[in-house]
Design an enzyme around this catalytic site. Structure first.
Site, short mmCIF file in Angstrom:
data_model
loop_
_atom_site.label_atom_id
_atom_site.label_comp_id
_atom_site.label_asym_id
_atom_site.label_seq_id
_atom_site.Cartn_x
_atom_site.Cartn_y
_atom_site.Cartn_z
N THR A 46 0.86 -1.18 0.00
CA THR A 46 0.00 0.00 0.00
C THR A 46 0.90 1.24 0.00
OG1 THR A 46 -0.13 0.35 2.41
CG2 THR A 46 -1.58 -1.33 1.46
N CYS A 47 0.29 2.42 0.10
CA CYS A 47 1.11 3.62 0.11
C CYS A 47 1.93 3.71 1.41
CB CYS A 47 0.24 4.87 -0.03
SG CYS A 47 -1.01 5.05 1.25
N ARG A 49 3.00 0.81 3.27
CA ARG A 49 3.78 -0.39 3.63
C ARG A 49 3.93 -1.32 2.44
NH1 ARG A 49 1.92 -1.81 8.13
NH2 ARG A 49 0.40 -0.12 8.30
N HIS A 97 0.74 -8.93 14.07
CA HIS A 97 0.97 -7.72 13.27
C HIS A 97 -0.06 -7.61 12.14
CE1 HIS A 97 3.23 -4.54 11.20
NE2 HIS A 97 2.95 -5.20 10.09
N SER A 107 -2.18 1.84 11.10
CA SER A 107 -2.28 2.84 10.06
C SER A 107 -1.85 4.22 10.55
CB SER A 107 -3.72 2.93 9.53
OG SER A 107 -4.11 1.72 8.95
N GLN A 118 -7.50 -3.64 1.13
CA GLN A 118 -6.18 -3.88 0.57
C GLN A 118 -5.62 -5.23 1.04
OE1 GLN A 118 -4.54 -0.22 2.06
NE2 GLN A 118 -4.71 0.81 0.08
N GLY A 185 -8.10 22.99 -6.30
CA GLY A 185 -6.95 22.29 -5.74
C GLY A 185 -7.29 20.92 -5.19
N MET A 187 -7.35 19.83 -2.07
CA MET A 187 -8.23 19.84 -0.92
C MET A 187 -9.69 19.97 -1.34
SD MET A 187 -7.95 19.48 2.39
CE MET A 187 -6.43 20.13 3.05
N SER A 188 -9.95 20.82 -2.33
CA SER A 188 -11.31 20.96 -2.84
C SER A 188 -11.81 19.63 -3.40
CB SER A 188 -11.37 22.02 -3.94
OG SER A 188 -11.22 23.32 -3.41
#
Length: 419
Positions: A46-47, A49, A97, A107, A118, A185, A187-188
């Site tokens: 994943t992003c 791990r 784990h 996380s 995932q 952007g 965040m929007s």
């Protein structure tokens, strides 16, 4: 069977190292197949791990070394930098784990919801056998229990999620509520996606640069407009999300006044994510206007994270119970062969003695022969029941292998194959 885990995560390694060993679903499947030479393998990437889970019943198989070498090879030139931050876990520790990962307890944001899916995806494309199949199914069960039996994933854990939750509190139901985005952007976009997931509709994207506005409008199934159209759009919007880089207020009382008069008291929520602020806080003094800035939302997030940490304690207890169940099952594997041999030896003796009496049994009516078969089978089962239970109970502790060896010795299990 032995279980080994080697991995790297956000807790020890920066993103520039994690990205070197990240793989997509196809890459995870290919790597699992490559590793699964005489063993089982699952690759979770994943992003945050990348973790390799390996299992084997071959005591000479150095699972941890194989997994470490594979990750270092993925890292290429960064292998030397990656080596010190790899973690290596085995058996009980590796299982616990994974259960914590599936429950969202490991996380970056406690209880985040994506990780369970995932883990499931990694399991489905992995090269699994009896141990990893049991491990991942139980991990998914633990993750689902943590979400159902605690509130660890219920509170908003990001500013966009907090904005959407706040809008739902104001309106009660966001179904078909109209949202105006001011600014195109990241965040929007994230806030828009959170609002749409709750039923809201993005009416328009207002942005200074038309191309950027059109790109975001396409992604959120809306239309792009210029900033000059904001006053007219305020008349029909329910939620206004602003996130521009303008140096001063984009929306103030003079801009909004005509539209507010036409609304006749219908509530209008301003979510101002910009720094400097886009929305004049003076709007909050007007009846029906609610104005929240980035500090307000970050306070909501911090409070919700505190709540998640409390719920995480309860989730840890659930995970510990599930991990103990897996440990007992894995330990029982050590005595299963002895139990199977014991039952096979007893059945062979029973069948042999009945065979000796074959002539006399043949003279009995069929119903009585079946009764003899049934009674002798029940006798064997009852005699072996308590030893079987005791061996399984011992397997959960340190004496399981000793019990199994004693049973093999007492009943001569395996000796007939050697003679």
């Amino acid at each position: 069977m032995k279980l080994a885990l080697v991995g790297v995560s956000h807790r020890q390694a920066p993103v520039e190292l994690r990205e070197r060993v990240a793989v997509d679903a196809d890459g995870a499947a290919a790597l699992a197949d490559e590793l699964a030479l005489g063993c089982e393998a699952v690759v979770l990437s994943t992003c945050n791990r990348t973790e390799l889970y390996l299992a084997s019943d071959d005591p000479s198989d150095h699972l941890g070394e194989r997994a470490s070498a594979s990750l270092l090879a993925l890292a290429g030139d960064d292998g030397a930098a990656l080596a010190p931050v790899l973690y290596r876990l085995g058996d009980d520790s590796a299982a616990l784990h994974l259960f914590r990962v599936a429950a969202g307890l490991d996380s970056l944001v406690p209880g985040e919801g994506e990780i369970l899916g995932q883990v499931r995806d990694a399991f489905e494309v992995g090269a699994t056998g009896p141990l990893l199949d049991r491990l991942f199914r139980q991990a998914l069960h633990a993750g689902r229990r943590a979400r159902v039996e605690t509130a660890i994933g219920e509170s908003p854990a990001s500013v966009p999620a907090a904005a959407a939750a706040l809008a739902q509190q104001v309106f009660g139901d966001l179904d078909r509520r109209s949202v105006l985005l001011v600014g195109a952007g990241k965040m929007s976009e994230l806030t828009a996606r959170n609002l749409r997931s709750r039923g809201a509709e993005i009416a328009a994207v207002a942005n200074r640069t038309a191309a950027h506005g059109e790109e975001l409008a396409m992604r959120v199934e809306s239309r792009a407009v210029g900033l000059d159209e904001i006053p007219s759009l305020l008349a029909t919007a329910d939620v206004v999300v602003t996130s521009t880089s303008a140096p001063g207020f984009v929306i103030d009382p003079s801009t909004a006044a005509p539209a507010l008069r036409s609304r006749r008291g219908r509530p209008l929520l301003f979510v101002d994510l910009a720094v400097p602020r886009d929305v004049d806080p003076a709007l909050s003094t007007i009846d029906g206007c609610f104005v929240y800035d980035i500090d307000d939302l970050e306070a909501v997030v911090e409070a919700s994270l505190a709540g998640r940490r409390v719920e995480a304690v309860r989730a840890e207890q659930i995970v510990a119970v599930e991990a103990e169940r897996f440990r007992e099952w894995q330990a029982s594997l050590a005595v299963v062969p002895a139990i199977a041999s014991l039952h096979a030896r007893a059945e062979a003796i029973r069948a042999g003695e009945l065979a000796k009496a074959g002539g006399r049994l043949d003279r009995l009516p069929e119903s009585e022969r079946k009764l003899v078969e049934s009674v002798t089978s029940q006798i064997v089962a009852k005699i072996l029941h308590l030893p079987t239970v005791r061996m399984k109970e011992a397997a959960a502790g340190a004496d399981g292998v000793v019990y199994a060896d004693v049973v093999r010795h007492l009943f001569g299990l395996g000796e007939e194959e050697q003679s």
